[in-house]
Structures are given as structure tokens and as C-alpha cells.
Design a protein around this motif. Structure first.
Motif, PDB file in Angstrom:
ATOM      1  N   GLU A   1       0.827  -1.207   0.000  1.00 51.41           N
ATOM      2  CA  GLU A   1       0.000   0.000   0.000  1.00 51.41           C
ATOM      3  C   GLU A   1       0.864   1.260   0.000  1.00 51.41           C
ATOM      4  O   GLU A   1       0.451   2.301  -0.517  1.00 51.41           O
ATOM      5  N   ASP A   2       2.072   1.155   0.587  1.00 53.44           N
ATOM      6  CA  ASP A   2       2.948   2.318   0.655  1.00 53.44           C
ATOM      7  C   ASP A   2       3.788   2.486  -0.600  1.00 53.44           C
ATOM      8  O   ASP A   2       4.410   3.537  -0.791  1.00 53.44           O
ATOM      9  N   GLY A   3       3.870   1.471  -1.457  1.00 53.61           N
ATOM     10  CA  GLY A   3       4.685   1.539  -2.656  1.00 53.61           C
ATOM     11  C   GLY A   3       5.483   0.259  -2.849  1.00 53.61           C
ATOM     12  O   GLY A   3       5.044  -0.831  -2.441  1.00 53.61           O
ATOM     13  N   PHE A   4       6.663   0.379  -3.451  1.00 52.73           N
ATOM     14  CA  PHE A   4       7.533  -0.759  -3.710  1.00 52.73           C
ATOM     15  C   PHE A   4       8.700  -0.734  -2.721  1.00 52.73           C
ATOM     16  O   PHE A   4       9.397   0.275  -2.596  1.00 52.73           O
ATOM     17  N   SER A   5       8.887  -1.862  -2.041  1.00 52.22           N
ATOM     18  CA  SER A   5      10.010  -2.000  -1.127  1.00 52.22           C
ATOM     19  C   SER A   5      11.158  -2.649  -1.897  1.00 52.22           C
ATOM     20  O   SER A   5      11.140  -3.844  -2.179  1.00 52.22           O
TER      21      SER A   5
END
Length: 977
Positions: free
Chosen positions: A536-540
Motif C-alpha cells: 500500500e505504501d509503494g515498492f520495497s
């Protein structure tokens, strides 16, 4: 003394006699009936006003009495109200009492009477009621005019939520009268034959001009009506408060609530009353009122606010100390002075309160709508404060408010002022990145930089300077000036290494330089690509740390999908960082994003370390590959989908599902699994777990059967749509083989036919010219023997047969062929055979020469059965079989006679007559002389024998057991080859 004694005695006796009289009077039951009762009607308030007196009281006598009042309606026996009214009564005193009627008084006649009873403590109990007074009638109908229909009450004023009774009086005595409230019919009660009453409960406010009520005769057109005025309920004042700005005038404020004003009634009025001074003032405004502070130094005040209208009153009170209710006036003349890039001085003024009063002022500094600084300053008249730690070229808002220092009550109103700080040189180097590519064989660098934030730009950026320095040739460099707001440029380089400096410039000066080193050599793309998961926060994104001189890392990606122009993004990270979270509002589910991780060396050169690809959220494939079917047989076919791009799909393709719908009753192959499709149809499914495999062979099918198939890719969240199956019909089991045989044959035949058609004239000239002229035929030239080049065409006139061979089928053959002709069952064609001819000399023991020839020009049908073979001739053959002939004519005659004699012994079709020629010696010169020295046997020529017998006699070929007997006659003459 005697006179005084006499006077005293007389006074005492008189007083005693008076008390005795009063006691007697109070002890007697007196008939105190009310007298002179009068009744009046007040239509405005719908009230009955009563007045009466009590004449029976003694002079100066006061008694507490109770009056019981009865009210009847329409007739005296219909009592509707009884009430006891208590009061103190004097002799001949006029008493008053009022009664408000719910039913309008104009709608009915009322009758009133009363009686009284002494209720005084001085009268011994029990008391008793006096007689009733006579009935007094109050009939308001007597004041009505001559209209046929009246509606009451007129101009009635009530509060919202009250209950109201209306009535109508009809002079036409009809019962077909309907009444309406704002157009809605209402229903009531018939009081008598000309009066009806309607009760309206919980009436609501509709408009200031009142609510309409009317009645009408349904057929006569007679109409009557009233306006009912409904007022909003008077509310108690809220938030009542008083304060002063200069200790001279108090200002009291409150929330009046709803306005109760109507056309018939004005708005509510407000009165301010101070209890300590006993003063009051009528307020001119609905929500505030001024009060002048007393000059006698009064500090405590107790105010009561009274609100009233025509129907009711409301009040509220407050008690306070004057010095605790000081609300200073708003400061003024707030101005900035000496504004620099990081500092500014603010000045302002305030209104004084009393003598030597001190105010506490609060100065706030705002940037982008948020308070970033707050300071308190104590002043009397003028205020000043230095603001520091400001950002260059930034818009700020300064605002000031003040409060009374002795006792804090409220802040004054705010005064605000905007100002801008001056510009300064940019404080940070631009964030620079590059992209290398080859254009027309030349290395091209696309240089990108991010605009400086407002905090670091310190002003408006005017342009960017790009300095390109050749590291291999330090004396060579190039300076480019790129106007803002451009954020990229393109450089064409050679194979050398270059150091690029980028600086941002505003009106004050340049920023620190950002340095990056690029090389003309292409980047190393041989890096294995990994996968990265989206959240949900982006790509890790994480990577392996690089040992050595890495000074930092850069993560590069594109915000848009792969099929759109790339919007290059990057993120600079420190040397000790091995992971980061890439976030963007442009990331969308179902789109593959590619990330590239670079390591930055101490020489400021970037090296590609890792590649990553991932989806923010994987989705099921939206389309299926275009499948091509090939190699269709009766038991299998091949599917392939070579052009299916997996990179543009909404998820990582993990493999493919091959669905096959078999014919009814057929079971799934063990490699397939049985499954049920969404439309409840049964299907066989095969899973390909290798996404790189894009071919599949469907086997174990039945011939001449109809199948349906579809290939769908699948990701971790689902598979492609199952919507369009393709039908295929397997052929029968032998059609495939027949097609592979027949089609090439047909093709070859067509080629031959076309060639023959195109070369028909050439074939005719080569094989069968119009006249049977051997000179015009070239067939013989094709079969010339290389070993005997002297072979040539035989001339008929030059040839004299030396012997005649008769082929028959005797019972006992004298001469057997070594190679016997095969029967027709074995083959339809026979090989040509050559006849060996014996020499005339008796002592010749070698094999005889032979010659075979066949001329199809004379008799083609007969030649088909002609044969030419090697006839072995035994040296011991009887001499009579080898005797010479003197001439050809004698030979023909002898043969003809002998032949005719033997026709009866030879079956039809089993005899042939061939002309056979002996071979002549090559050195022979006289054809009539026989050679003395026979030549060596020559090779057999491939001429077939000339057939002279009729077609009918040669139609049947010899059988398998048949043999040929030959009689060879030798004579002198030339031999033809």
C-alpha cells in the motif's frame, strides 16, 4: 379627680358596648349575596369580564370571602366552567374577574352567575354559601352584522405549538359548509344547527403574514374566513455577556434566538436593568446594548436582561467585576521594517486603557498558513519585535493581538500584515541523473535534474549552467546555459569519459555544483532481473551492499506503463543504505514497473548493479494469446502462441492453462484434470507451469471428432477470460497418408502435362515425325554404343536376310533359350533378346554373333510381342539345320512352304516370323561369297527384330513353358548392322 374618674368610667363602658356589638355582628350569619353583577365581552382576547359588589357588609367591615362562579353555554343548564375566586371584600367595593374562552365568544351565548361565602378566621365554622345571583347573559352574536357566514376568532394571535379552536356561524342554516386550513379541509363538531367548531392542535408557524382559514358553502358560493397569526416562541437570551474596551463603556451582547415579529406584532424588545444602581435602559438592538460606566468607580455590576413580546417574557442575569471584563481594541499600524533575506522587524501601535495601563501583545509569524513562530511583548503604546531565522524569498504573514495585563479576559482582534524576504543564492546543488543510449552509433547522454525546492532555491531560478569537461582532454570543456524551468538536456559524446557539472542560478548567484561522470562506453546490461513486491505504501526495493568505494546508490524507474513514453524518476540514497520504499501517486495496479539500482563510485561514475520488476498489485490477465494450430492429424494437433508478450500483462505470467472440451462421453487424458467451467460445462485442463513454454501438443485424440480448445495465461491472482473457444475437427485415420501420396502425384502429373503441352512440337519432331523417315528420327542417336561407334541406320534395300527364325511352340524343342520369356502373369513387358547366329564353318566352336532390332513404324502392335534374346547354339547341332541357302528367293520359298506346312501344328497366336540377318565379316567385299575365316563374335546390337507376320498371328505371347526353336540359314552376302 372625680371628673377624670367619671370620664374614664364612661369611656370604658362605651368601649365595652362597641366590642359587644362587634362580637354579636361577627357571630351572626349574614346573607352576603353578590349584587350588581355585570358581564362584558372582549373579542380581542376572547374574554368575559365580570364586575360586582357586596352591599350587605357593615360599614368599614373587611371580610375574606370566596365567590363561586358558574358559566354556561347556549343555555343555563349547560354549565361548562366552575371556579372559586377568593379575595378580601370591603363594603360597596367593585370586584373584577376575567375568564378566557377557548371557543370564540361570538359563536355561542354564555350565561354567568355566582354566589359567595365568608371564609374569614373571625367567623365561626362552618360557613355557608349565599344564594345564587341571577343569570347574566353575554351574547356577542347580537353585535354581528347581516352576513350569511361568519368565521371566528378574528385576528387571533397565538404561539407556535398552541391549540386553537375556530368556529363559524351560519345564518342560512345549511349543513353543506366546508372549512379549510391553508387549502386542506378540516373537520369539526356541530354545536347547534348554525354553529360548528374546529380544534387545531399544535399549530405551526407558516409565514409572518399569518395562516389562512376559510369556510364556504359548497353550492351557494358563500365564503367567510379569518387570518390566524402564529408567532414563534420567544426564547431566553443565550450567551449573555458584558465587557469593556476602555473602562468607560460596557457593551453587553447576547444571542436573541428566533425573531417572533409578525405583521400584527413587532419583534421582541429587550431591557437592560442594573440592580445595584437601580437603573435600566431600553436596548435599541436585538443582540447588543451599551451601558455607560458610572463615574463613582463602581466595579461590580449585576445586570438583568429582560426579553418580552405580546405573549410572554424571558429574562437572564449576570454578575461581574468591571476590571475583569476588559477586552482591548485591535492594534493598528502593523508594518515590517528592515526586511532582509533572513530577518525582519515588525512595529505596531495599541489603544491605551486608563492611566499607565500595560498590554500584553502576542506576535505570530505564519508561513503557508501555519504558525512557525510566536512571541509575547509587553507594551503601553508602541510595539516592536525582530523576527529572525527566516527563509529567503519567502512570503510570510505577521499578526498581532493584545490583552489586558492586570487581568486576562480576552485577546483583542487580530491585525495581520504580509511581507516577503529578499532572495539569496541557492543553498543546495540540483539532484542530477543521466540516461545513456546509442543514437546513430554515437553515445548520447540524456541529462535530468530535479527543480530545487523553495527552501533551497532561495529565489526564482533563472537558468541552469551545464559544464561538460572531457577527462581525457582536460583542456576541452563546454558550457551550456539552459533557461528555467527546463529540467533536462541531451548531450552527444564520443568514446571519452566526461565530467558534468550542473548549477542552478537565481538573481543573487549560483548554487553548489552537482557532479556526475559518464563514459561513452555502453552500459553493462547483463544483469539478472529480480522481482519486487508492491504494498500500500509503494515498492520495497532492496539490494546487496557493494564492498569497496561506493559513495551512494541510485534507484531509477519510470512512473508510466512500458507502452507509454518513460517519465524517468530516480532516488539518491546514502552509501550505508541497502533498501528503500519507492512511492508515487502515479503507480497503478496491474502495471509492471522496472527498477534499476546503480552504485556510485568515488569517481562519481554509476554502475548498474541490479534490476527489479514488480506490480503494485497483480491482476488477472485481461486477454489471451493468439493461438495458432498446426500439424493436425487424426490423433493430435499442435498449439503455439509465439507472439504473446508477457511483459505487458497485468501480472507475472506463471504459466498457461490449456482447456480442451472433448466429445461427449470421452474421458480426460491422465495428463489433464477434469474441471467445470463457469457455465457449468465439463472441460479438461492441462497446466503449463513454465511461462517460457509457448507450444503444446494435444495428443490421444479420436479420429473424425470435434474438439474445442482455449489457452489462457494465469498469474498469482487468476487467469485470462474463458470466453472464446476454438473448434477443431480431427481427420480420419488414412486421409493423412493418402493426401501425402496423392498430392505429390497430382502435382507431378500436372508438371508433366504442362511440359508436354509446352514441348509438344519438340516431342513430335524427336519421337514421331509425320513420315516414317529414319533420317528424321533422333532416337537412334541416343542409344548409340560408345564401344561401337560404327553403328548406323539400316537400309532396307541393302539388307538381305541370311536366315529366318520361326518361333513356335513344338512339343519337343530342339533348341532351348537360356532366358525364357516370362508369362503375362509375371509381367506385361518382356526384355528384348538377341539371336545368336552360327557361322557356316563346322569347326567353329565360339558363340555366334547376334543382332536384334524392332521397327515400330511398320507394325507397333506386333512389335510389342517381339522379343530378342540370346539364343545359345550348340556346336553339335545337326548339319541339316545349318545348311546354307543359294539365294534369298529360294530361301523365302523354302521357308514359306515349310511355314505353311507347319501352321496346322502351331496354335494361333503362338508363332512369329522374324527376319534375322547374319553378321558379315567386316572385311568381306562380296556378298555372294561366304567368309573363309569367320570374324570374332561381336557384341549384340540393341536392334529389335522386324516383325513380318500378321497381327492376328502374333497376338498371344508365349507362355511360361514355351520355348523358341530357331533354324539359322547361312549364305553368302553382306550383313547389316
Amino acid at each position: 379627680m372625680a371628673v377624670f374618674a367619671v370620664f374614664q368610667t364612661t369611656f370604658l363602658l362605651a368601649l365595652l358596648s362597641l366590642r359587644t356589638y362587634e362580637s354579636e355582628v361577627l357571630s351572626e350569619p349574614l346573607p352576603l349575596t353578590p349584587e350588581s353583577l355585570k358581564v362584558s365581552v372582549n373579542s380581542t382576547c376572547q374574554c368575559l369580564h365580570l364586575q360586582w359588589t357586596v352591599h350587605s357588609l357593615a360599614y368599614h367591615q373587611e371580610l375574606k370571602m370566596v365567590f363561586q362562579i358558574q358559566i354556561s353555554r347556549f343555555k343555563t343548564s349547560n354549565v361548562i366552567w366552575v371556579e372559586n375566586y377568593s379575595t378580601t371584600v370591603k363594603r360597596n367595593q367593585v370586584l373584577h374577574w376575567s375568564w378566557e374562552s377557548e371557543l370564540p365568544l361570538e359563536c355561542a351565548a354564555h350565561f354567568i352567575r355566582m354566589r359567595s361565602m365568608v371564609d374569614d378566621a373571625r367567623i365561626p365554622k362552618p360557613g355557608f354559601w349565599s344564594n345564587w345571583s341571577s343569570w347574566e347573559e353575554a351574547d356577542a352574536q347580537n353585535m354581528l352584522g347581516h352576513d350569511p357566514l361568519f368565521v371566528f376568532p378574528k385576528d387571533k394571535l397565538v404561539e407556535e405549538g398552541s391549540n386553537v379552536t375556530i368556529c363559524y356561524v351560519s345564518r342560512i342554516h345549511q349543513d353543506n359548509i366546508s372549512c379549510y386550513l391553508e387549502g386542506v379541509q378540516i373537520y369539526g363538531e356541530q354545536l347547534d344547527r348554525s354553529v360548528s367548531a374546529f380544534e387545531l392542535k399544535n399549530v405551526s408557524f407558516i409565514r409572518e403574514k399569518g395562516t389562512n382559514v376559510f369556510c364556504k358553502v359548497d353550492q351557494g358560493g358563500v365564503l367567510g374566513g379569518i387570518v390566524l397569526f402564529v408567532s414563534k416562541v420567544l426564547e431566553e437570551p443565550k450567551d449573555f455577556s458584558c465587557e469593556t474596551q476602555d473602562l468607560k463603556t460596557l457593551t453587553c451582547t447576547w444571542d436573541p434566538g428566533s425573531d417572533t415579529g409578525l405583521t400584527k406584532q413587532p419583534s421582541q424588545s429587550y431591557t437592560l436593568f442594573e440592580s445595584f444602581s437601580g437603573k435600566k435602559t431600553l436596548c435599541k438592538h436585538r443582540n447588543w446594548c451599551d451601558w455607560q460606566v458610572a463615574q463613582d468607580s463602581q466595579e461590580t455590576y449585576n445586570f438583568t436582561l429582560l426579553a418580552e413580546n405580546y405573549l410572554r417574557k424571558r429574562s437572564v442575569s449576570i454578575l461581574f467585576n468591571l476590571t475583569q471584563r476588559v477586552h482591548p481594541m485591535t492594534p493598528y499600524n502593523l508594518l515590517p521594517k528592515n526586511v532582509g533575506a533572513t530577518e525582519a522587524t515588525m512595529t505596531w501601535k495599541v489603544h491605551s486603557i486608563g492611566n499607565n495601563s500595560t498590554l500584553l501583545c502576542q506576535l505570530e509569524l505564519l508561513a503557508e498558513g501555519k504558525v512557525i513562530q510566536q512571541s509575547n511583548v509587553s507594551i503601553k503604546v508602541n510595539g516592536e519585535y525582530l523576527l529572525s531565522e527566516l527563509e529567503p524569498d519567502t512570503e510570510y504573514v505577521a499578526r498581532v493581538r493584545c490583552a489586558y495585563t492586570n487581568h486576562f479576559w480576552k485577546w483583542s482582534e487580530l491585525i495581520s500584515q504580509k511581507f516577503n524576504t529578499a532572495e539569496a543564492a541557492p543553498s543546495e546543488a540540483p539532484d542530477v541523473w543521466r540516461n545513456l543510449k546509442m543514437v546513430s552509433g554515437h553515445p548520447t547522454v540524456s541529462l535530468f535534474w530535479k527543480p530545487l525546492s523553495k527552501v533551497h532555491a532561495n529565489g526564482k531560478i533563472l537558468f541552469y549552467n551545464v559544464i561538460v569537461e572531457n577527462l581525457d582532454k582536460p583542456s576541452r570543456f563546454e558550457v551550456l546555459s539552459i533557461p528555467a524551468p527546463a529540467s533536462s538536456t541531451e548531450l552527444t559524446l564520443d568514446q571519452c569519459s566526461y565530467q558534468i557539472h550542473v548549477t542552478a542560478h537565481n538573481s543573487v548567484g549560483p548554487s553548489p555544483a552537482s557532479v556526475i561522470v559518464v563514459s561513452g562506453d555502453p552500459e553493462n546490461e547483463e544483469v539478472e532481473q529480480g522481482r519486487v513486491n508492491g504494498t500500500e505504501d509503494g515498492f520495497s526495493v532492496s539490494w546487496k551492499p557493494q564492498s569497496g568505494d561506493a559513495t551512494g546508490y541510485v534507484v531509477e524507474w519510470c512512473d508510466g506503463p512500458q507502452d507509454l513514453p518513460c517519465v524517468l524518476q530516480w532516488k539518491n540514497l546514502g552509501p550505508n543504505t541497502t533498501s528503500t520504499v519507492i512511492s508515487s501517486g502515479d503507480f497503478r495496479p496491474g502495471v509492471r514497473y522496472n527498477f534499476r539500482i546503480y552504485g556510485i563510485s568515488t569517481k562519481r561514475m554509476a554502475h548498474l548493479l541490479e534490476k527489479k520488476a514488480g506490480y503494485l498489485e497483480e491482476l488477472a490477465p485481461s486477454d489471451n494469446p493468439q493461438v495458432v494450430m498446426s500439424r493436425l492429424t487424426s490423433h493430435s494437433f499442435t498449439l503455439s502462441w509465439k507472439d504473446y508478450p508477457t511483459e505487458s500483462q497485468p501480472g507475472f505470467i506463471q504459466g498457461y492453462h490449456v482447456y480442451l472440451k472433448p466429445k461427449a462421453g470421452e474421458q480426460c487424458h491422465p495428463a489433464f484434470e477434469k474441471t467445470v467451467l463457469p457455465e457449468d460445462s465439463v472441460c479438461c485442463k492441462y497446466t503449463i507451469d513454465n511461462p517460457e513454454q509457448k507450444t503444446f501438443v494435444v495428443e490421444n485424440l479420436q479420429p473424425e471428432s470435434v474438439y474445442e480448445f482455449i489457452v489462457t495465461p494465469y498469474t498469482s491472482v487468476g487467469e485470462g477470460p474463458l470466453d472464446a473457444f476454438t473448434k477443431v475437427t480431427t481427420p480420419d485415420e488414412y486421409s493423412h497418408t493418402l493426401i501425402h501420396i496423392i498430392l505429390p502425384m497430382i502435382f507431378c502429373i500436372l508438371i508433366v502435362m504442362i511440359i508436354c503441352y509446352l514441348k509438344s512440337q519438340w516431342l513430335k519432331e524427336k519421337c514421331y515425325p509425320d513420315s516414317p523417315n529414319p533420317y528424321k528420327s533422333s532416337v537412334l542417336s541416343l542409344i548409340k554404343s560408345k564401344e561401337n561407334p560404327h553403328l548406323t541406320i539400316m537400309y532396307v534395300n541393302d539388307c538381305v536376310p541370311d536366315a529366318i527364325e520361326v518361333i513356335n511352340k513344338p512339343e519337343g524343342s530342339k533348341i532351348q533359350f537360356l532366358g525364357t520369356r516370362k508369362s503375362p502373369t509375371e509381367t506385361e513387358f518382356t526384355k528384348p533378346a538377341c539371336l545368336y547366329l552360327l557361322p557356316t564353318e563346322k569347326n567353329y566352336s565360339g558363340p555366334g554373333p547376334c543382332i536384334c532390332f524392332e521397327n515400330f513404324t511398320y507394325n507397333q502392335a506386333a512389335s510389342d510381342f517381339a522379343s530378342c534374346g540370346h539364343f545359345p547354339v550348340t556346336p553339335q547341332a545337326p548339319p541339316h539345320q545349318l545348311g546354307p541357302l543359294t539365294s534369298p528367293e529360294n530361301l523365302l520359298k523354302a521357308l514359306e512352304q515349310n511355314y505353311m506346312n507347319s501352321l496346322g501344328e502351331i496354335p494361333a497366336g503362338e508363332a512369329n516370323l522374324n527376319y534375322v540377318s547374319q553378321l558379315a565379316s567386316p572385311t568381306s567385299g562380296d556378298k555372294d561369297s561366304l567368309p573363309t575365316n569367320p570374324p570374332e563374335p561381336a557384341l549384340c546390337s540393341e536392334y529389335k527384330m522386324q516383325t513380318a507376320i500378321p497381327l492376328g498371328l502374333a497376338s498371344a505371347p508365349p507362355s511360361e513353358n514355351s520355348s523358341l526353336s530357331s533354324t539359322t540359314l547361312l549364305g553368302q552376302g553382306e550383313h547389316c548392322r
